[in-house]
Design a protein around this motif. Structure first.
Motif, PDB file in Angstrom:
ATOM      1  N   SER A  19      18.424 -31.501   3.026  1.00  0.00           N
ATOM      2  CA  SER A  19      19.279 -30.618   3.813  1.00  0.00           C
ATOM      3  C   SER A  19      19.990 -31.425   4.903  1.00  0.00           C
ATOM      4  O   SER A  19      19.730 -32.612   5.101  1.00  0.00           O
ATOM      5  CB  SER A  19      18.443 -29.505   4.452  1.00  0.00           C
ATOM      6  OG  SER A  19      17.616 -30.047   5.457  1.00  0.00           O
ATOM      7  N   HIS A  20      20.888 -30.757   5.601  1.00  0.00           N
ATOM      8  CA  HIS A  20      21.623 -31.408   6.686  1.00  0.00           C
ATOM      9  C   HIS A  20      20.673 -31.875   7.786  1.00  0.00           C
ATOM     10  O   HIS A  20      20.913 -32.888   8.435  1.00  0.00           O
ATOM     11  CB  HIS A  20      22.668 -30.436   7.256  1.00  0.00           C
ATOM     12  CG  HIS A  20      23.555 -31.057   8.285  1.00  0.00           C
ATOM     13  ND1 HIS A  20      24.493 -32.015   7.949  1.00  0.00           N
ATOM     14  CD2 HIS A  20      23.646 -30.878   9.627  1.00  0.00           C
ATOM     15  CE1 HIS A  20      25.118 -32.402   9.068  1.00  0.00           C
ATOM     16  NE2 HIS A  20      24.630 -31.708  10.093  1.00  0.00           N
ATOM     17  N   ALA A  21      19.565 -31.134   7.972  1.00  0.00           N
ATOM     18  CA  ALA A  21      18.557 -31.512   8.967  1.00  0.00           C
ATOM     19  C   ALA A  21      17.555 -32.527   8.403  1.00  0.00           C
ATOM     20  O   ALA A  21      16.550 -32.823   9.025  1.00  0.00           O
ATOM     21  CB  ALA A  21      17.808 -30.274   9.445  1.00  0.00           C
ATOM     22  N   HIS A  22      17.843 -33.032   7.208  1.00  0.00           N
ATOM     23  CA  HIS A  22      17.027 -34.019   6.503  1.00  0.00           C
ATOM     24  C   HIS A  22      15.637 -33.495   6.154  1.00  0.00           C
ATOM     25  O   HIS A  22      14.665 -34.230   6.138  1.00  0.00           O
ATOM     26  CB  HIS A  22      16.928 -35.342   7.284  1.00  0.00           C
ATOM     27  CG  HIS A  22      16.628 -36.506   6.378  1.00  0.00           C
ATOM     28  ND1 HIS A  22      17.590 -37.084   5.595  1.00  0.00           N
ATOM     29  CD2 HIS A  22      15.482 -37.163   6.120  1.00  0.00           C
ATOM     30  CE1 HIS A  22      17.037 -38.066   4.894  1.00  0.00           C
ATOM     31  NE2 HIS A  22      15.760 -38.129   5.195  1.00  0.00           N
ATOM     32  N   ASN A  23      15.552 -32.176   5.882  1.00  0.00           N
ATOM     33  CA  ASN A  23      14.334 -31.626   5.301  1.00  0.00           C
ATOM     34  C   ASN A  23      14.345 -31.984   3.820  1.00  0.00           C
ATOM     35  O   ASN A  23      15.313 -31.713   3.116  1.00  0.00           O
ATOM     36  CB  ASN A  23      14.284 -30.107   5.464  1.00  0.00           C
ATOM     37  CG  ASN A  23      14.280 -29.702   6.918  1.00  0.00           C
ATOM     38  OD1 ASN A  23      13.771 -30.418   7.762  1.00  0.00           O
ATOM     39  ND2 ASN A  23      14.876 -28.554   7.207  1.00  0.00           N
TER      40      ASN A  23
END
Length: 62
Positions: A19-23
């Motif tokens: 994801s954009h949040a690097h999840n």
């Protein structure tokens, strides 16, 4: 149903969705496999063939 090409043996590959949040979570990339009627040794047989093999002409369609 095994998602594997009967011609080249290409099967599922594993990776991550990020994801954009690097999840990071696991995911599967499946090959684009179709059931095709194929001529093999003079007989018509149903096989599962990936689109890359179909486009390359590795299979003679019935």
């Amino acid at each position: 149903m095994a998602r594997r090409c009967d011609i080249c043996g290409k099967g599922p590959m594993f990776g991550h969705t990020i994801s954009h949040a690097h999840n990071v979570s696991r995911r599967v990339f499946y090959p684009n496999v179709h059931k095709v009627r194929v001529i093999e040794n003079g007989k018509v047989v149903r096989k599962k063939v990936c689109t890359k093999c179909l486009k390359a002409g590795k299979v003679q369609k019935a």
